[in-house]
Design a protein around this motif. Structure first.
Motif, PDB file in Angstrom:
ATOM      1  N   SER A  66      46.848  33.741  64.191  1.00 58.33           N
ATOM      2  CA  SER A  66      48.241  34.144  64.371  1.00 58.33           C
ATOM      3  C   SER A  66      48.320  35.624  64.733  1.00 58.33           C
ATOM      4  O   SER A  66      48.026  36.500  63.907  1.00 58.33           O
ATOM      5  N   SER A  67      48.749  35.891  65.963  1.00 55.83           N
ATOM      6  CA  SER A  67      48.943  37.292  66.364  1.00 55.83           C
ATOM      7  C   SER A  67      50.029  37.944  65.511  1.00 55.83           C
ATOM      8  O   SER A  67      49.905  39.095  65.088  1.00 55.83           O
ATOM      9  N   ARG A  80      51.116  37.337  62.439  1.00 54.83           N
ATOM     10  CA  ARG A  80      50.695  37.702  61.075  1.00 54.83           C
ATOM     11  C   ARG A  80      49.744  38.897  61.127  1.00 54.83           C
ATOM     12  O   ARG A  80      49.869  39.858  60.360  1.00 54.83           O
ATOM     13  N   TYR A 133      44.147  37.279  61.047  1.00 51.42           N
ATOM     14  CA  TYR A 133      44.721  36.347  60.077  1.00 51.42           C
ATOM     15  C   TYR A 133      45.197  35.051  60.750  1.00 51.42           C
ATOM     16  O   TYR A 133      45.548  35.030  61.929  1.00 51.42           O
ATOM     17  N   ASN A 168      47.908  31.590  60.657  1.00 52.53           N
ATOM     18  CA  ASN A 168      49.332  31.331  60.411  1.00 52.53           C
ATOM     19  C   ASN A 168      49.628  31.119  58.926  1.00 52.53           C
ATOM     20  O   ASN A 168      50.784  31.163  58.517  1.00 52.53           O
ATOM     21  N   SER A 207      48.234  33.136  56.722  1.00 52.52           N
ATOM     22  CA  SER A 207      47.922  34.478  56.192  1.00 52.52           C
ATOM     23  C   SER A 207      46.573  34.549  55.501  1.00 52.52           C
ATOM     24  O   SER A 207      46.362  35.396  54.622  1.00 52.52           O
ATOM     25  N   THR A 211      55.635  37.747  63.148  1.00 57.71           N
ATOM     26  CA  THR A 211      56.056  36.473  62.549  1.00 57.71           C
ATOM     27  C   THR A 211      57.109  36.732  61.478  1.00 57.71           C
ATOM     28  O   THR A 211      57.163  37.810  60.885  1.00 57.71           O
ATOM     29  N   ALA A 261      53.526  35.195  51.756  1.00 56.86           N
ATOM     30  CA  ALA A 261      52.314  36.018  51.902  1.00 56.86           C
ATOM     31  C   ALA A 261      52.651  37.450  52.312  1.00 56.86           C
ATOM     32  O   ALA A 261      51.963  38.396  51.913  1.00 56.86           O
TER      33      ALA A 261
END
Lengths: 198, 198
Positions: free
Chosen positions: A47-48, A50, A67, A69, A71, B90, B95
């Motif tokens: 996930s970019s 996060r 990280y 999606n 986290s 996001t 988290a």
């Protein structure tokens, strides 16, 4: 274990927790889109949004963690010869060629190459997110927000090295978009250093 | 049709092609995370990476189009009082609170609020990507790549207005993260102008 990704193609392979992946630009000036997916539950992936949120930076390098999606840390950058990579843009696709390169013959691009390489793992085309685009040089003008896709800063033999924090499926390409590699199409090399050998 | 999103909560509703959605910051300085999903095939949803690639800018405003992961136009921004929104990060999540706000009690955040609001449409928690974060003020230092999450530039009553290009499911929140709204938690208002009334 190592391999060469021929120009405008892609591959997939597995890493175990603790393994290190070295992505090598053998000729210089080429981009490799990297996607990481959790082995055992492919709904968890890179996930970019996060990663950037936790890094508080858009340009990542040695010491930064990538990280998922959910986290969780997937990869850590443990060595980086270049210091400039992109984590804002989705892999080039057939639509990219249609919308951005009207004089180029269409190509399935890194998106299509990742989708094909990852399909045997049960990963759907629609699920492919922003990849970590190794060596991709996208300087942003912070005042106006405009950015440019410039030729990579990588020289022949430059590498970026990642350590896997968990068991992963990796998708990796040699980029297909003219702008991201200065109009040339070159291979990308990769090497896995298993945890026991690190 | 209109509504108020209470502080730190979220909602979902449907737009038909041609409808316009007005997102209103009634008190000023609040953020609203917006997610768009294609009605009829929820695997197609908003993509920051596609949108930024086609816009060639990280800050979007009036005239810009928001694209899906299949490179279809989902929404067009047709009016914007503020001119500064985020499309890099996001939605805040449990988290985020754990990793970024160690002195704050945990909260499911905009991610949890979007997931809950969109679950009845069959949209999975893991599928929620970078949202279009209306009014979120994330200036980037283009030299170093560092960014800050600063209070929004929106004043009481400021709006951003979108036109739906296709039939959509919309998820929308009043943001839950202290940093993105200057430490306050305020409501967000919304109004739909149906295509026949535009």
């Amino acid at each position: 274990m190592n391999g060469r990704i021929e120009p405008r193609s892609g591959t997939a392979f597995e890493l175990n927790a603790g393994d290190e992946l070295v992505v090598i630009d053998p000729m210089g000036g080429q981009v490799a889109d990297l996607l990481a997916v959790t082995r055992g539950d492919v709904r968890e992936m890179l996930s970019s949004g996060r990663t950037l949120d936790y890094a508080e930076r858009i340009y990542l390098t040695t010491g930064d963690r990538l990280y998922s999606n959910r986290s969780n840390v997937m990869l850590e950058i443990v060595h980086d010869d270049v210091g400039r990579h992109d984590f804002l843009l989705t892999p080039c696709s057939e639509a990219t060629f249609r919308l951005c390169y009207e004089n180029e013959p269409p190509h399935r691009g890194c998106h299509g190459n990742l989708a094909a390489a990852l399909a045997p793992y049960g990963i759907e085309d629609d699920a492919i997110p922003v990849a970590f685009n190794c060596f991709m040089n996208v300087p942003v003008d912070g005042q106006t927000g405009w950015f440019k896709v410039l030729p990579p800063l990588s020289k022949a033999g430059d590498t970026i090295r990642f350590r896997a924090a968990i068991d992963l499926i990796i998708g990796l390409t040699a980029c297909s978009a003219p702008a991201s590699n200065g109009g040339s199409f070159k291979p990308i090399d990769w090497r896995i250093v298993r945890a026991a050998e690190v």
